[in-house]
Design a protein around this motif. Structure first.
Motif, mmCIF file in Angstrom:
data_model
loop_
_atom_site.group_PDB
_atom_site.id
_atom_site.type_symbol
_atom_site.label_atom_id
_atom_site.label_comp_id
_atom_site.label_asym_id
_atom_site.label_seq_id
_atom_site.Cartn_x
_atom_site.Cartn_y
_atom_site.Cartn_z
ATOM 1 N N VAL A 254 0.819 -1.321 -0.185
ATOM 2 C CA VAL A 254 0.120 -0.030 0.059
ATOM 3 C C VAL A 254 0.997 1.125 -0.045
ATOM 4 O O VAL A 254 2.059 1.296 0.390
ATOM 5 C CB VAL A 254 -0.956 -0.014 1.349
ATOM 6 N N VAL A 255 0.330 2.323 -0.491
ATOM 7 C CA VAL A 255 1.031 3.413 -0.644
ATOM 8 C C VAL A 255 0.018 4.655 -0.043
ATOM 9 O O VAL A 255 -1.163 4.619 -0.018
ATOM 10 C CB VAL A 255 1.410 4.013 -2.114
ATOM 11 N N PRO A 256 0.673 5.710 0.602
ATOM 12 C CA PRO A 256 -0.175 6.950 0.934
ATOM 13 C C PRO A 256 -1.026 7.354 0.063
ATOM 14 O O PRO A 256 -0.699 7.819 -1.351
ATOM 15 C CB PRO A 256 0.816 7.947 1.294
ATOM 16 N N GLU A 257 -2.124 7.776 0.295
ATOM 17 C CA GLU A 257 -3.270 8.446 -0.453
ATOM 18 C C GLU A 257 -3.117 9.889 -0.324
ATOM 19 O O GLU A 257 -3.265 10.622 0.869
ATOM 20 C CB GLU A 257 -4.823 8.223 0.067
ATOM 21 N N VAL A 258 -2.405 10.501 -1.431
ATOM 22 C CA VAL A 258 -1.922 11.838 -1.406
ATOM 23 C C VAL A 258 -2.628 13.063 -1.942
ATOM 24 O O VAL A 258 -2.355 14.234 -1.804
ATOM 25 C CB VAL A 258 -0.432 12.064 -1.817
ATOM 26 N N ASN A 259 -3.728 12.786 -2.530
ATOM 27 C CA ASN A 259 -4.486 13.816 -3.285
ATOM 28 C C ASN A 259 -4.984 14.806 -2.503
ATOM 29 O O ASN A 259 -4.803 15.977 -3.101
ATOM 30 C CB ASN A 259 -5.775 13.130 -4.175
ATOM 31 N N LEU A 260 -5.510 14.569 -1.350
ATOM 32 C CA LEU A 260 -5.971 15.816 -0.667
ATOM 33 C C LEU A 260 -4.996 16.811 -0.008
ATOM 34 O O LEU A 260 -4.831 18.019 -0.166
ATOM 35 C CB LEU A 260 -7.023 15.548 0.344
ATOM 36 N N ALA A 261 -3.944 15.937 0.430
ATOM 37 C CA ALA A 261 -2.751 16.778 1.091
ATOM 38 C C ALA A 261 -1.910 17.703 -0.078
ATOM 39 O O ALA A 261 -1.708 18.703 0.142
ATOM 40 C CB ALA A 261 -1.750 15.801 1.639
ATOM 41 N N MET A 262 -1.807 16.940 -1.364
ATOM 42 C CA MET A 262 -0.995 17.649 -2.271
ATOM 43 C C MET A 262 -1.737 18.692 -2.934
ATOM 44 O O MET A 262 -1.354 19.753 -3.226
ATOM 45 C CB MET A 262 -0.809 16.488 -3.468
ATOM 46 N N ALA A 263 -3.098 18.633 -2.879
ATOM 47 C CA ALA A 263 -3.962 19.800 -3.364
ATOM 48 C C ALA A 263 -4.046 20.852 -2.509
ATOM 49 O O ALA A 263 -4.151 21.936 -2.841
ATOM 50 C CB ALA A 263 -5.227 19.238 -3.799
ATOM 51 N N ALA A 264 -3.900 20.525 -1.104
ATOM 52 C CA ALA A 264 -3.670 21.700 -0.098
ATOM 53 C C ALA A 264 -2.215 22.367 -0.071
ATOM 54 O O ALA A 264 -2.201 23.241 0.519
ATOM 55 C CB ALA A 264 -4.101 21.205 1.172
ATOM 56 N N GLY A 265 -1.442 22.008 -0.935
ATOM 57 C CA GLY A 265 0.017 22.592 -1.029
ATOM 58 C C GLY A 265 0.880 21.920 -0.008
ATOM 59 O O GLY A 265 1.960 22.412 -0.072
ATOM 60 N N VAL A 266 0.632 20.662 0.611
ATOM 61 C CA VAL A 266 1.552 19.939 1.540
ATOM 62 C C VAL A 266 2.632 19.506 0.491
ATOM 63 O O VAL A 266 2.782 18.952 -0.263
ATOM 64 C CB VAL A 266 0.853 18.942 2.389
ATOM 65 N N ARG A 267 3.748 19.901 1.281
ATOM 66 C CA ARG A 267 5.069 19.455 0.224
ATOM 67 C C ARG A 267 5.558 18.065 0.408
ATOM 68 O O ARG A 267 5.310 17.351 1.609
ATOM 69 C CB ARG A 267 6.105 20.278 0.869
ATOM 70 N N HIS A 268 5.652 17.261 -0.547
ATOM 71 C CA HIS A 268 5.746 15.835 -0.496
ATOM 72 C C HIS A 268 7.067 15.506 -1.245
ATOM 73 O O HIS A 268 7.819 16.415 -1.983
ATOM 74 C CB HIS A 268 4.961 15.081 -1.567
ATOM 75 N N GLY A 269 7.879 14.392 -0.854
ATOM 76 C CA GLY A 269 8.922 14.146 -1.582
ATOM 77 C C GLY A 269 9.006 12.825 -1.870
ATOM 78 O O GLY A 269 8.249 11.801 -1.322
ATOM 79 N N TRP A 270 9.783 12.060 -2.697
ATOM 80 C CA TRP A 270 9.881 10.794 -3.160
ATOM 81 C C TRP A 270 10.562 10.044 -2.103
ATOM 82 O O TRP A 270 11.808 10.195 -1.643
ATOM 83 C CB TRP A 270 10.673 10.573 -4.522
ATOM 84 N N ASP A 271 9.675 8.908 -1.595
ATOM 85 C CA ASP A 271 10.571 7.991 -0.497
ATOM 86 C C ASP A 271 10.999 6.712 -1.275
ATOM 87 O O ASP A 271 10.146 5.865 -1.761
ATOM 88 C CB ASP A 271 9.631 7.490 0.443
ATOM 89 N N GLU A 272 12.370 6.849 -1.319
ATOM 90 C CA GLU A 272 12.892 5.663 -2.187
ATOM 91 C C GLU A 272 12.761 4.245 -1.502
ATOM 92 O O GLU A 272 12.905 3.079 -2.161
ATOM 93 C CB GLU A 272 14.611 5.877 -2.481
#
Lengths: 98, 465
Positions: free
Chosen positions: B260-278
């Motif tokens: 499973v992977v994080p559901e990021v859509n709402l956080a990204m749309a709110a402008g929360v900074r994300h990074g790639w987790d290798e």
């Protein structure tokens, strides 16, 4: 594709699928009721008309889109069945006004 | 039922383990708290249908499932307001939230927001994965928990990870059928074994071994290096490669899972900074020890902040709840907070080993040729590669050229695949390539619903002459 595992203690709920009467159970989602019905409930995509069935069952994939009580493009996996609910398998895009 | 108030101290999105814990702690601490959730009842995916499941024999779903009952009871005993069937479709930097309930939308103001949107299953783009009869393992588990449904056609489970084994055991206990398990985990590597000591001390270790033993006793397990779903208008067979040989197996249901992977859509749309987790091969929001993100006032708790499982999510939810109370100037229980932090460290022990062991191989994440990448718009791997050839630098250009990611799921099921495909084709890292630019509404709503939003003077002035 799926069957109920055991005697189900939950009360029955009557819905229709494409006009045919189907007994679901209280607490079933619409998508679960469709899959448990034994009927051919494959929808058709709006893009190519390809056949699809629900894929993720958790609100992510939109492959469970159905028409419920005359309103199209509803996510069947997020909506619980209600007595008398009219469910139609959606073949292609949602129709304007529905 | 629309929210009874227009403003709240704390709004929590998602009623899985993290959201339930966060809302409970915030409400118990005296904050006016609202918990919004998309499903008909509490529990998220892990404790799905905990109120209504027909599987009352507790041995079937296991102790980890029924542990959720205690958390739900504590939530209900708290003053938190809870609304189900509520879809949050917008959140901005001013902590304004738009939520759709029963066909109408409302706009709320929060002083603190805790996102507990959890995880979704990692895309598993193999040839034929859109055929009717191919589903995720989580989908089958949801049907089992929610409606007591088990497969009654020849069924194959394919993939890897703890959930696959748990699901297999649950289906078998409930009398369902599984013909074969196709295991995609590569053989143990030295890199994974370096993390093994932490794993042996973790709660996963004993549970995992017991589950595998239970399942292997009744289902043949084959290690595969290629996988394909075959059929015209529905699944008819699964083709795979094992030990250099190709085999075909007739099946009516194929259940896929590779973590499973994080559901990021709402956080990204709110402008929360994300990074790639290798390590986990996914986007992950930047958060501090309290779950606070790059956007002041927005915290993320649970799997949405990086995969840690249900136990860790409950503890992270409590920590985020305490942090919200502190930020609101309220007293919090220091001993309970310290206990949650200690517990979280314990719960995450062994995670590094699981991440290494169950790192999905490239061939099951980065497809080629005709394989569909974007299920909604039916865009294929070759289309994306062709777009790169003619100049698409990243997912947003691919979206403009191909409509990839523009369907109703809004890139949830193709985003990771498109990023990794383009990264590999261009010799860049996923971090350099980036993700789709996500915007509200993060779930589709009708224009009618948008038009019926209460209009303020500013909105009227924008259109009235």
């Amino acid at each position: 594709m799926f069957r109920r595992a055991m005697a189900d203690p939950r009360p029955e709920v009557g819905i229709t699928i494409d006009g045919a009467a189907v007994r679901a159970r209280e607490g079933d989602t619409v998508a679960a009721a469709l899959l448990a019905s034994g009927r051919d409930v494959r929808r058709r995509t709006a893009v190519s008309g390809a056949a699809r069935l629900p894929f993720c069952m958790m609100g992510v994939c939109f492959d469970c889109l159905v028409s419920i009580d005359g309103v199209g493009n509803r996510q069947g996996c997020l909506i619980a069945v209600r007595e008398g609910m009219r469910v139609e398998v959606q073949r292609g895009a949602r129709q304007v006004g529905r | 039922m629309s929210p009874p108030h227009e403003s709240y101290d704390v709004v929590v999105v998602g009623a899985g383990p993290a959201g339930i814990a966060a809302a409970t702690v915030a409400a118990e601490g005296g904050a006016r708290t609202l918990l919004l959730d998309e499903n008909p009842g509490p529990g998220g995916q892990v404790w799905r249908a905990i109120d209504s499941t027909p599987l009352r024999d507790e041995a079937l779903l296991g102790a980890d499932y029924w542990a959720g009952r205690r958390e739900v009871e504590r939530l209900r005993a708290s003053p938190a307001e809870v609304i189900h069937r509520a879809t949050v479709w917008s959140l901005d930097r001013h902590l304004e939230i738009a939520v759709s309930v029963g066909g109408g939308s409302a706009v709320l103001q929060a002083r603190r927001v805790i996102l507990a949107t959890g995880a979704m299953e990692r895309p598993f783009p193999i040839p034929g994965w859109t055929l009717p009869g191919v589903m995720t393992a989580g989908a089958a588990q949801g049907l089992l928990k929610g409606s007591g449904l088990v497969p009654d056609v020849p069924t194959v489970l394919a993939g890897q990870g703890p959930l696959l084994w748990l699901l297999a055991a649950q289906i078998l206990r409930a009398g369902g059928r599984i013909e074969r398990i196709l295991e995609t985990t590569p053989r143990l590597t030295a890199a994974a074994l370096r993390h093994a000591p932490g794993f042996v001390l973790s709660p996963y270790f004993r549970k995992g071994l017991a589950l595998m033993r239970e399942v292997r006793g009744s289902v043949p397990v084959v290690r595969v290096t290629a996988l394909e779903a075959l059929g015209a208008d529905r699944l008819e067979a699964v083709r795979y490669e094992a030990g250099g040989r190709h085999e075909e197996f007739a099946a009516g249901l194929l259940l896929l899972h590779q973590g499973v992977v994080p559901e990021v859509n709402l956080a990204m749309a709110a402008g929360v900074r994300h990074g790639w987790d290798e390590a986990q091969l996914c986007w992950r929001p930047e958060t501090d020890a309290d779950g606070q993100t790059s956007v002041p006032g927005i915290a993320i708790a649970g799997d949405g902040a990086g995969i840690g499982g249900a136990g860790a999510a409950t503890l992270a939810g409590r920590i985020a709840g305490h942090a919200a109370l502190t930020a609101l100037g309220r007293d919090t229980d220091a001993a309970a907070l310290a206990a949650a932090r200690r517990g979280l460290r314990r719960a995450l022990r062994g995670r590094a080993f699981l991440d290494r062991l169950y790192r999905p191989p490239d061939r099951f994440r980065i497809p080629a040729g005709d394989t569909i990448v974007c299920r909604c718009e039916e865009v294929r791997a070759r289309d994306v590669l062709r777009a790169v050839e003619i100049g698409a630098a990243g997912p947003n250009q691919a979206k403009a050229y191909l409509r990839a990611g523009m369907g109703p799921c809004q890139g949830r099921l193709c985003g990771l695949t498109v990023t990794e495909l383009i990264a590999r084709a261009r010799g860049r890292t996923p971090q350099q390539i980036g993700h789709y630019r996500l915007r509200p509404p993060v779930k589709p709503i009708t224009l009618e619903e948008l038009a019926n939003l209460p209009a303020d003077d500013e909105a009227r002035a924008a259109v009235v002459r």
